[in-house]
Scaffold this motif. Structure first.
Motif, PDB file in Angstrom:
ATOM      1  N   GLU A  27      -0.305   5.591 -10.815  1.00 19.78           N
ATOM      2  CA  GLU A  27      -0.515   6.303  -9.547  1.00 19.78           C
ATOM      3  C   GLU A  27      -1.660   7.311  -9.713  1.00 19.78           C
ATOM      4  OE1 GLU A  27       3.235   7.971  -8.384  1.00 19.78           O
ATOM      5  OE2 GLU A  27       4.059   6.014  -7.808  1.00 19.78           O
ATOM      6  N   ARG A  29      -4.786   9.571  -9.550  1.00 17.19           N
ATOM      7  CA  ARG A  29      -5.431  10.291  -8.453  1.00 17.19           C
ATOM      8  C   ARG A  29      -6.942  10.285  -8.588  1.00 17.19           C
ATOM      9  NH1 ARG A  29      -2.871  16.020  -8.281  1.00 17.19           N
ATOM     10  NH2 ARG A  29      -4.302  16.190  -6.514  1.00 17.19           N
ATOM     11  N   GLN A  47      -8.992   1.152   0.421  1.00 16.38           N
ATOM     12  CA  GLN A  47      -9.042   2.572   0.773  1.00 16.38           C
ATOM     13  C   GLN A  47      -8.769   2.763   2.259  1.00 16.38           C
ATOM     14  OE1 GLN A  47      -9.394   4.630  -1.910  1.00 16.38           O
ATOM     15  NE2 GLN A  47      -9.373   2.646  -2.952  1.00 16.38           N
ATOM     16  N   SER A 126     -12.454  10.012  -0.919  1.00 17.85           N
ATOM     17  CA  SER A 126     -11.653  11.167  -1.339  1.00 17.85           C
ATOM     18  C   SER A 126     -10.554  11.431  -0.326  1.00 17.85           C
ATOM     19  CB  SER A 126     -12.534  12.406  -1.504  1.00 17.85           C
ATOM     20  OG  SER A 126     -13.214  12.713  -0.314  1.00 17.85           O
ATOM     21  N   GLY A 127      -9.503  12.059  -0.795  1.00 24.63           N
ATOM     22  CA  GLY A 127      -8.315  12.359   0.003  1.00 24.63           C
ATOM     23  C   GLY A 127      -7.205  12.679  -0.961  1.00 24.63           C
ATOM     24  N   ASP A 128      -6.075  11.962  -0.849  1.00 24.90           N
ATOM     25  CA  ASP A 128      -5.001  12.131  -1.824  1.00 24.90           C
ATOM     26  C   ASP A 128      -5.433  11.679  -3.213  1.00 24.90           C
ATOM     27  OD1 ASP A 128      -3.402  13.104   0.161  1.00 24.90           O
ATOM     28  OD2 ASP A 128      -2.452  11.185   0.593  1.00 24.90           O
ATOM     29  N   ARG A 129      -6.369  10.746  -3.261  1.00 28.67           N
ATOM     30  CA  ARG A 129      -6.909  10.275  -4.530  1.00 28.67           C
ATOM     31  C   ARG A 129      -8.413  10.078  -4.382  1.00 28.67           C
ATOM     32  NH1 ARG A 129      -4.613   4.085  -4.976  1.00 28.67           N
ATOM     33  NH2 ARG A 129      -5.584   3.248  -3.101  1.00 28.67           N
TER      34      ARG A 129
END
Length: 284
Positions: A27, A29, A47, A126-129
């Motif tokens: 998981e 990031r 994505q 980009s964002g949570d990962r």
């Protein structure tokens, strides 16, 4: 941030398949695709957001000002790369130009200058990962510099990530060397074939120059038991850990064709990669 780089020494060994599985299992990031000549990690790791895109500038290319050019032909005569084409006006083949500067120096009327040239495109999700990747333009050089930028984008965007998974390039050239710089561990995906063994030995020698930890996994080990034993003997002599073996598995092809990682379905290769991931993390 610890960085785990996955390499292969040659194309087609299953490097991206293993990398995508590791990203799912951890998981992660932060992850990156450093195979800038033919990036394909995005085909499996879909994505949800649009990428931020930026041009990557490689070496400058010659440009001829038609208003100043007197068509004397000296630039074409002295160009060792046959990049300058006669005509009205004279023009430069950007694919052939190596940016050496001879034509600019030889031009009697200063009609030639060097202009920045777009050599590729950087993409950052980009964002949570954070997913960093890039694509080199056809015929462009400076792939090692582009890989360095891919890693830099990932590192400075995902500042809170504990682990980064990096899918490297095949071979031992500039992009691989740039990928190796600064990583904590390299997992080499080996293939039990004559060319696979030769290329595995080359990438091990390359990785050793960086004094980073190395581990090996063997993909499709049951295709040639003889060559698998040769890989195991070689690694034993160098005291390199083999973290696992992946069987040939038609279900792996099915998963990839569906745009999935092999650990997203119950199959022999997926179960083997889960064990390899656990062994690799324990070493890391």
């Amino acid at each position: 941030m610890k960085q785990l780089l996955i390499l292969s020494g040659k194309g087609g060994t299953g490097k991206t398949t293993v990398a995508s599985a590791f990203i799912k299992l951890s998981e992660a990031r932060a992850f990156a695709d450093c195979d800038v000549d033919a990036p394909n990690l995005h085909l499996i790791l879909h994505q949800s957001s649009e990428a931020r895109r930026a041009n990557f500038y490689g070496m400058s290319k010659a440009a001829i000002d038609p208003e100043l050019c007197v068509q004397c032909g000296l630039c074409q005569q002295y160009c060792h790369f046959e990049a300058i084409q006669a005509g009205s006006p004279y023009n430069v083949d950007s694919f052939a130009c190596e940016g050496c500067g001879v034509c600019e120096a030889i031009c009697p009327v200063k009609a030639i200058s060097y202009q920045p040239s777009v050599a590729g495109e950087l993409m950052l999700y980009s964002g949570d990962r954070v997913f960093s990747t890039a694509r080199l333009k056809m015929g462009s050089g400076n792939s090692g510099m582009l890989v360095t930028e891919v890693k830099r984008y990932m590192k400075y965007t995902a500042i809170n990530a504990d682990l980064a998974i990096i899918d490297g390039s095949p071979g031992i050239g500039c992009p691989v060397i740039a990928s190796l710089n600064g990583v904590d561990m390299v997992l080499i995906v080996a293939e039990p074939s004559i060319s696979g063994i030769s290329d595995m030995e080359r990438i091990i020698k390359t990785a050793e120059k960086f004094q980073t930890r190395i581990a090996i996994c063997i993909n499709k080990f049951d295709v040639s038991q003889e060559n698998t034993e040769k890989i195991e003997s070689f690694c034993q002599r160098l005291r390199l850990p083999i973290v696992g073996k992946i069987p040939f598995d038609p279900a792996a092809v099915k998963a990839i064709n569906e745009g999935k990682s092999i650990v997203e379905m119950d199959c022999a290769s997926g179960r083997a990669v889960k064990d390899i991931f656990a062994q690799t993390v324990s070493l890391l």
